[in-house]
Scaffold this active site. Structure first.
Site: not given
Ligand code: ADP
Length: 507
Positions: A205, A258-261, A263, A280, A314, A411
């Site tokens: 995805k 993606g983001s720590t949040e 993750g 990561e 990152c 960040e």
């Molecule tokens: P950013 O904050 O840099 O946009 P995210 O961590 O939100 O990065 O997004 C990275 C990836 O995680 C994207 O593909 C996003 O669609 C996906 N994503 C965001 N929220 C969720 C979630 N609750 N569950 C699974 N995937 C998610």
């Protein structure tokens, strides 16, 4: 938004090439079971060019039914059909074929990446596209080199019994791979490459902001001849398609960047089914300049560490610590470098730095700069948006910061550097480690002893010396602390996509 804005004019985004224009006109679609199919959900998402804010293509927004179909196709391909019977050398050949197709279509892929993400086409063509090609080539080699071990049991258990034991590595199964928007094609390669080398099947995805290069990659995956269902690609929102993948009982492993949040959300959501999880995540990486460093090398290196890809990296070097002897000179040099960068749309040949990926990201970065101002930081350069359209933020340097400020702790994921001075070498490791993150760090010095004393004290997955942002498929990459779980690249990546099996035979 209070942040200042400059009306400095920005060049117009050139028209896409006819090949890419035709690609952008394709109907919304998902790759499931080797075929391009319509989503079962009626919702769509816009693909937006960050240089103009205009919609350039329409994406499917996959729902639960699509996730179910994609996971079923990946499961079918993992258990039956040609994939599990393929010899490692056949998987290797397919990965090489895919890398050759990336090379053949490099110009088109770089253009797509630039239009979708905002980065310059030049940068995409020297970093993202060859990076993806090389990654598949590197991982192709691993397909034929996965090995186990034989060992002896220590105590045996049954008196007089003898055992022959070995440990093998088997593919972990169906993996859901969720990637971010900063290096869309390269991140897809980092995920799909080792998974396929290990014999897994995938549901990828891409990020909703940047799904176009993954769709083009899907076309090349079909052209390369991978069996149906080995790679499935779902465009869609994180909170719906992404979350459904994470919760799906048919998925064996989640690989997320993606983001720590997010993750943390994923790690918790995967608990119920105890899926394997590799993460990561974010960073707030220190760039540490020791008193003996070469100022010219530091200025170029530290500017690149934070402004490369507009700081949407990152492991960006976002916290600068300079010894007081060099502080003024280095700060002046980095600020001059920031001011010299030509901002503009990614397809314009004179552009050196593109817009940020989205309006949300632009607003987020400007809000951070404002919070820095409010908390007492001074803006040495930048600190504002530019232009009438597009999501531009000028490369920014903040000084007079302290460790309690949000701009120092959190960040930002944008072109914003916070600069701090230090006096005593004995303090620097504690300053550098004063963060919840631990992805990377760089040390700038030719003092061998000082470097070797400092590097082991830095709590980060990667420590660069006299360089920054150097990533290699063979060099493990990942984070300490809240920067992640697991290591990508090299043998470590194969370990992520395999289960160990101990076989014990009484002989
Ligand atoms: P950013 O904050 O840099 O946009 P995210 O961590 O939100 O990065 O997004 C990275 C990836 O995680 C994207 O593909 C996003 O669609 C996906 N994503 C965001 N929220 C969720 C979630 N609750 N569950 C699974 N995937 C998610």
């Amino acid at each position: 938004m209070n942040a200042a804005s400059s009306t400095l004019s920005i060049a117009a985004q050139p028209e896409p090439s006819p090949t890419v224009a035709q690609f952008l006109r394709r109907a919304p679609r998902l790759l499931i079971g080797g075929e391009w199919v319509e989503s079962r959900s009626p919702r769509t998402l816009p693909a937006i060019d960050p240089a103009t804010g205009r919609t350039v293509a329409t994406l499917a927004d996959a729902g639960q039914a699509d996730v179910d179909r994609a996971v079923a196709a990946a499961r079918e391909a993992f258990e039956k059909g040609p994939w599990p019977d393929m010899l490692p050398a056949q998987r290797e050949a397919l990965l090489w074929r895919l890398s050759d197709l990336i090379e053949k279509h490099a110009d088109e892929l770089a253009e797509i990446e630039s239009i979708d993400n905002g980065k310059t086409k030049f940068m995409a063509s020297i970093v993202d596209v060859p990076g993806a090609r090389n990654y598949f080539r590197y991982m192709a080699g691993w397909a034929t080199k996965i090995e186990g071990s034989t060992l002896q049991t220590s105590f045996g258990g049954i008196p007089g019994a003898k055992f022959h034991t070995y440990v093998s590595r088997e593919p972990v199964g169906v993996v859901a791979q969720i990637v971010p928007w900063n290096f869309p094609l390269a991140m897809a390669a980092w995920k799909i490459g080792p998974a396929l080398a290990a014999g897994c099947t995938c549901v990828l995805k891409p990020a909703e902001q940047t799904s176009l290069s993954a769709l083009r990659l899907g076309e090349l995956i079909i052209e390369a001849g991978f069996p149906p269902g080995v790679v499935n690609i779902l465009t869609g929102l994180g909170e719906s398609a992404g979350a459904a993948l994470v919760a799906h009982p048919g998925v064996d492993k989640i690989a997320f960047t993606g983001s720590t949040e997010v993750g943390k959300i994923i790690n918790k959501a995967a608990t119920d089914t105890l899926k394997r999880v590799s993460l990561e995540l974010g960073g707030k990486s220190p760039v540490i300049v020791l008193p003996d460093a070469d100022p010219a090398a530091v200025i170029g290196g530290a500017a690149n560490a934070i402004f490369f890809n507009s700081g949407q990296v990152c492991c960006a070097g976002s916290r600068l610590f300079v010894h007081r002897k060099l502080y003024d000179r280095v700060l002046e040099g980095i600020s001059a470098a920031a001011e010299s960068l030509q901002l503009g749309p990614g397809l314009h040949p004179k552009t050196q730095l593109g817009p940020l990926v989205s309006r949300d990201q632009q607003e987020r970065v400007l809000a951070y700069i404002d919070s820095g101002r409010t908390q007492g930081a001074s803006v040495v350069t930048g600190g504002e948006s530019v232009g009438h359209e597009g999501y531009y933020v000028k490369p920014t340097v903040l000084a007079n910061v302290n460790p309690d400020m949000r701009v120092v702790r959190e960040e930002i994921f944008g072109p914003v550097l916070v600069a701090q001075r230090f006096d005593d070498l004995d303090d620097i490791a504690a300053f550098a480690n004063d963060t919840p993150y631990g992805l990377a760090a760089s040390i700038w010095s030719n003092d061998l002893k000082a470097v070797h004393r400092l590097a082991p004290k830095i709590k980060a997955g990667t420590v660069w010396v006299n360089c920054h942002n150097v990533l290699d498929p063979n060099l493990p990459f990942g984070g300490y602390k809240q920067s992640g779980i697991g290591r990508e690249h090299g043998r470590a990546a194969i370990d992520l996509y395999t289960e160990m099996k101990s076989v014990c035979i009484a002989v």
